[in-house]
Design a protein around this motif. Structure first.
Motif, short mmCIF file in Angstrom:
data_model
loop_
_atom_site.label_atom_id
_atom_site.label_comp_id
_atom_site.label_asym_id
_atom_site.label_seq_id
_atom_site.Cartn_x
_atom_site.Cartn_y
_atom_site.Cartn_z
N ARG A 227 30.95 -20.94 7.31
CA ARG A 227 30.74 -21.51 8.64
C ARG A 227 31.02 -20.47 9.74
O ARG A 227 30.32 -20.41 10.75
N GLU A 228 32.03 -19.66 9.53
CA GLU A 228 32.40 -18.68 10.55
C GLU A 228 31.36 -17.58 10.68
O GLU A 228 31.11 -17.08 11.79
N VAL A 229 30.76 -17.18 9.57
CA VAL A 229 29.84 -16.05 9.61
C VAL A 229 28.40 -16.48 9.84
O VAL A 229 27.54 -15.64 10.20
N ALA A 230 28.09 -17.76 9.67
CA ALA A 230 26.70 -18.23 9.74
C ALA A 230 25.99 -17.87 11.04
O ALA A 230 24.81 -17.47 11.02
N PRO A 231 26.63 -17.99 12.24
CA PRO A 231 25.89 -17.66 13.47
C PRO A 231 25.42 -16.21 13.54
O PRO A 231 24.50 -15.91 14.32
N GLN A 232 26.01 -15.30 12.78
CA GLN A 232 25.62 -13.90 12.83
C GLN A 232 24.53 -13.55 11.83
O GLN A 232 24.12 -12.39 11.74
N LEU A 233 24.03 -14.52 11.08
CA LEU A 233 23.08 -14.26 10.01
C LEU A 233 21.65 -14.46 10.48
O LEU A 233 21.38 -15.22 11.41
N PRO A 234 20.71 -13.79 9.81
CA PRO A 234 19.28 -14.02 10.13
C PRO A 234 18.87 -15.44 9.73
O PRO A 234 19.51 -16.07 8.89
N PRO A 235 17.81 -15.95 10.33
CA PRO A 235 17.45 -17.36 10.12
C PRO A 235 17.23 -17.74 8.66
O PRO A 235 17.65 -18.81 8.23
N ALA A 236 16.55 -16.88 7.90
CA ALA A 236 16.26 -17.24 6.51
C ALA A 236 17.54 -17.41 5.70
O ALA A 236 17.70 -18.38 4.95
N LEU A 237 18.46 -16.46 5.86
CA LEU A 237 19.73 -16.54 5.13
C LEU A 237 20.56 -17.72 5.61
O LEU A 237 21.18 -18.44 4.82
N ARG A 238 20.55 -17.94 6.92
CA ARG A 238 21.30 -19.07 7.46
C ARG A 238 20.74 -20.39 6.91
O ARG A 238 21.50 -21.31 6.57
N GLY A 239 19.43 -20.48 6.79
CA GLY A 239 18.82 -21.68 6.22
C GLY A 239 19.20 -21.86 4.75
O GLY A 239 19.45 -22.98 4.30
N GLY A 240 19.25 -20.75 4.00
CA GLY A 240 19.65 -20.84 2.60
C GLY A 240 21.08 -21.31 2.45
O GLY A 240 21.41 -22.09 1.54
N ILE A 241 21.95 -20.85 3.34
CA ILE A 241 23.35 -21.27 3.29
C ILE A 241 23.48 -22.75 3.65
O ILE A 241 24.24 -23.50 3.02
#
Length: 716
Positions: A629-643
């Motif tokens: 949750r803490e790192v999700a805002p810094q991730l690219p959209p595809a990876l954030r969607g996978g998480i």
């Protein structure tokens, strides 16, 4: 085991009762002295029920002074609250008997349920406030005008018993603080040895789980002793403020050891080369391409020696004499771990590398946490205030609201059933039966399965009725004067008091000690009538029997049912964290640790297999969810969607709506997006995903290898 006690197994294989030691006999002597002092003073003051004072002595007196004071204060507070409620309820509701019975039963039930949410000695005050109202109110419904005098007498006699027990304890005090500090030291040493052996790989799975549970059980026992020691004089409890901070820091250490050991096991299975301990110089001397291909890269070869170094450091901290030197060496060990962690982070992002980096991170966290905990040195005579720590909140996360409700229902059923029978039969002793139903269901409510304890209390109360009859109708008519009365009582009370000092036999001794004198109803002048005595004894037994039947009807699920509910509660907490419905990770972790320590004291290897318990898995998963949750805002959209898809699958699994295979597929898909990306945020996400995978799916095969992506934009 008490000093001088002998334990073993009889010739038939059954357990033998330990023989009382000299401390037990000393405890019995001071208990009897306090009881006789309370009886003499109650008779001298012409109190109406002197036996209440005598029973109070045996209820509140404890081998340790802190425990005595904690129980004494709780008993007086609960007695006062229950007396006040009975004085308020009976005169106002005596003209509506059904409503009065319902209000009193509801009061006992609510107080009993409230006590289950308090893990401290204060819980006894809640229970006592409940059934004290029953003890005062039900016998007074025929004479409501005397309710205040009855309540006042109860408070006075309970207070007198507490005063006498406390005074005698001042003559032969046994402070809790020194014993607590000794237990703290033993707990720290056992924790360090457990960690050292786990890191060295000397524990098989069964031994690892057993040792971890033992450490958890010992830690939970420290909490109880600490709460009792807080009631001692300031001079005795000086320095104990460090203990709570130590526990707050160190209670999560078993979870860290589990995380390290789990990743080490995963590396041994998925990447055996990572466990090699070849130095870089020796590696350089190998010229064969095939041999070099079989050797792990430099980031891998450091794992085994670092595990050995950390294990040796933990073993050093187990010895108080070597602990200062070990703490002084901690910064150097942490520097090595950080260096190795940076090297692992620089390596390719495949699955074995993630396991290595995660292992090193958890190993560093373990050393840091243990070093910080050991820096809090509880010591006798310390007067410095404790540091301002963000300690984990005290919770009662092991308490199930459904169980609390069922406990209240069992109280209501027992009390109302006896009350209805009382009214229907016009039995003169029906009030006694009704109040004993309240006592029996409330007294043992905190136990996992109260029914065996109530049944034992019922049996021993029957024996007490026989002993009381022998005293009342055979011995007392020949006794003239208090000294002879004390001598006669001592023939039974001194040996039973020695058994009262031992945890293994207190359940046998206490009912006899309290109920014998209560059934005798000792007064200044002898007045006994056999039919009245039998009637009162039968009412007492019927009240306890009603409590037993009600408990078995309502709380007949057994310990396994409660353990399953606790496992389900961990999964619900995990689901709430994943769904964002619970924002306080610290409170959830504290509740999960409470449940783990509770489970550790009650579950065996067979139970764990039957209940499908994976201890600490949800806690470790929750921590990794928070990292995602803490790192999700810094991730690219595809990876954030996978998480997000992965977290949705985890939440569905925790609520029983998804299979482990679904979770594994989502985790592997997210790892496939995260591992190839050479970006700090993506690397942290991959580490958290790997930790989540190891926590929830430790036996799953490693994910399929992925190919590195050339740039972050392409991965997105």
């Amino acid at each position: 085991m008490p000093l001088g006690a002998a334990a073993g197994r009889g010739g038939d294989g059954g357990p033998t009762i330990p023989l009382p030691g000299w401390r037990d006999w000393l405890f019995s002597a001071r208990s009897f002295a306090a009881a006789m002092l309370a009886l003499w003073l109650a008779l001298w003051l012409d109190l109406p029920r002197p036996y209440w004072a005598v029973g109070t002595v045996y209820i509140v007196i404890q081998p340790l002074s802190g425990a005595l004071r904690a129980k004494a204060l709780a008993r007086f507070a609960g007695t006062f609250a229950g007396a006040a409620f009975s004085v308020a309820a009976v005169p106002n509701l005596v003209d509506a008997p059904p409503l009065l019975a319902l209000v009193l039963a509801g009061w006992v039930a609510c107080c009993t349920m409230g006590s289950l949410y308090d893990p401290t000695p204060r819980s006894y005050a809640f229970r006592l406030a409940g059934f004290t109202a029953a003890l005062i109110a039900f016998p007074s419904v025929d004479a409501p005008g005397a309710i205040f005098d009855t309540a006042l007498a109860r408070v006075e006699e309970i207070g007198l018993g507490i005063l006498c027990a406390t005074l005698v304890d001042q003559v032969f005090p046994r402070p809790s603080a020194p014993l607590l500090l000794a237990r703290v030291e033993a707990w720290r040493a056992s924790m360090a040895r457990f960690g050292a052996e786990a890191l060295a790989g000397r524990l098989d799975e069964a031994r690892f789980v057993a040792d971890r549970r033992q450490v958890a059980r010992d830690g939970a026992a420290l909490d109880t002793m600490f709460e009792e020691a807080r009631y001692e004089a300031a001079a005795e409890r000086a320095g104990l403020a460090w203990v709570q901070a130590l526990r707050a820091r160190a209670r999560a250490v078993p979870a860290l050891i589990s995380a390290v050991a789990d990743r080490a096991q995963g590396l041994r299975r998925d990447a055996p080369a990572a466990q090699a301990a070849i130095a870089p110089s020796a590696q350089a001397a190998i010229t064969s391409p095939a041999a070099q291909a079989a050797i792990a890269p430099p980031a891998q070869v450091a794992i085994a020696p670092l595990l050995e170094a950390a294990g040796a450091w933990l073993a050093e901290t187990a010895d108080p004499a070597r602990r200062p030197a070990a703490l002084a060496a901690a910064p150097d060990l942490l520097a090595r771990l950080r260096s190795a962690e940076r090297e692992a982070a620089a390596a390719a992002g495949d699955w074995p590398t993630l396991l290595r980096e995660g292992l090193l991170a958890r190993l560093r966290e373990l050393v840091e946490t243990w070093a910080r905990a050991l820096a809090l040195e509880p010591r006798p005579g310390a007067h410095a205030p404790p540091p301002r720590l963000a300690a984990a909140p005290v919770t009662s996360g092991q308490m199930d609201p459904l169980l609390v409700g069922l406990t209240g229902l069992s109280v209501l059923l027992a009390v109302l059933a006896c009350d209805i029978a009382w009214v229907a039969t016009a039995w003169p002793e029906g009030g006694t039966a009704t109040m004993m139903a309240a006592v029996s269901t409330a007294m043992f409510a905190q136990l996992d399965d109260p029914a065996p304890a109530i049944a034992n209390f019922l049996t021993m109360t029957g024996i007490a009725a026989v002993v009381g009859a022998l005293y009342l109708f055979a011995a007392l008519p020949a006794i003239d004067g208090f000294p002879l009365l004390a001598f006669a009582l001592g023939l039974v009370y001194l040996p039973m008091g020695a058994l009262h000092a031992q945890p293994a036999t207190i359940g046998t001794a206490l009912p006899l000690l309290v109920n014998t004198v209560a059934l005798m109803s000792l007064q200044e002048t002898y007045a006994a009538e056999f039919a009245s005595y039998v009637n009162g004894a039968v009412a007492l037994l019927i009240g306890f029997a009603a409590g037993l039947v009600s408990t078995r009807l309502v709380r007949a699920f057994g310990v396994d049912w409660r353990l399953r509910r606790l496992v389900a509660a961990d999964r619900r907490d995990l689901a709430r964290l994943v769904e964002g419905r619970q924002a306080d990770l610290r409170r959830s972790v504290a509740a999960m640790l409470d449940r783990f320590e509770y489970l550790a004291g009650r579950i065996g290897s067979a139970d764990a297999t039957t209940l499908e318990v994976s201890e600490l898995a949800e806690l470790r998963a929750a921590i990794n969810v928070q990292r995602l949750r803490e790192v999700a805002p810094q991730l690219p959209p595809a990876l954030r969607g996978g998480i997000e898809a992965t977290l949705a699958a985890v939440a569905a699994w925790a609520r029983g709506r998804a299979t482990p295979e679904t979770v594994a597929a989502r985790l592997d898909a997210a790892l496939g997006l995260a591992m190839p990306v050479r970006d700090r945020a993506a690397r942290q996400a991959a580490l958290a995903l790997s930790g989540l995978r190891r926590a929830l799916l430790p036996t799953a095969p490693p994910p399929a290898p992925t190919h590195p992506a050339p740039a972050l934009e392409q991965a997105a």
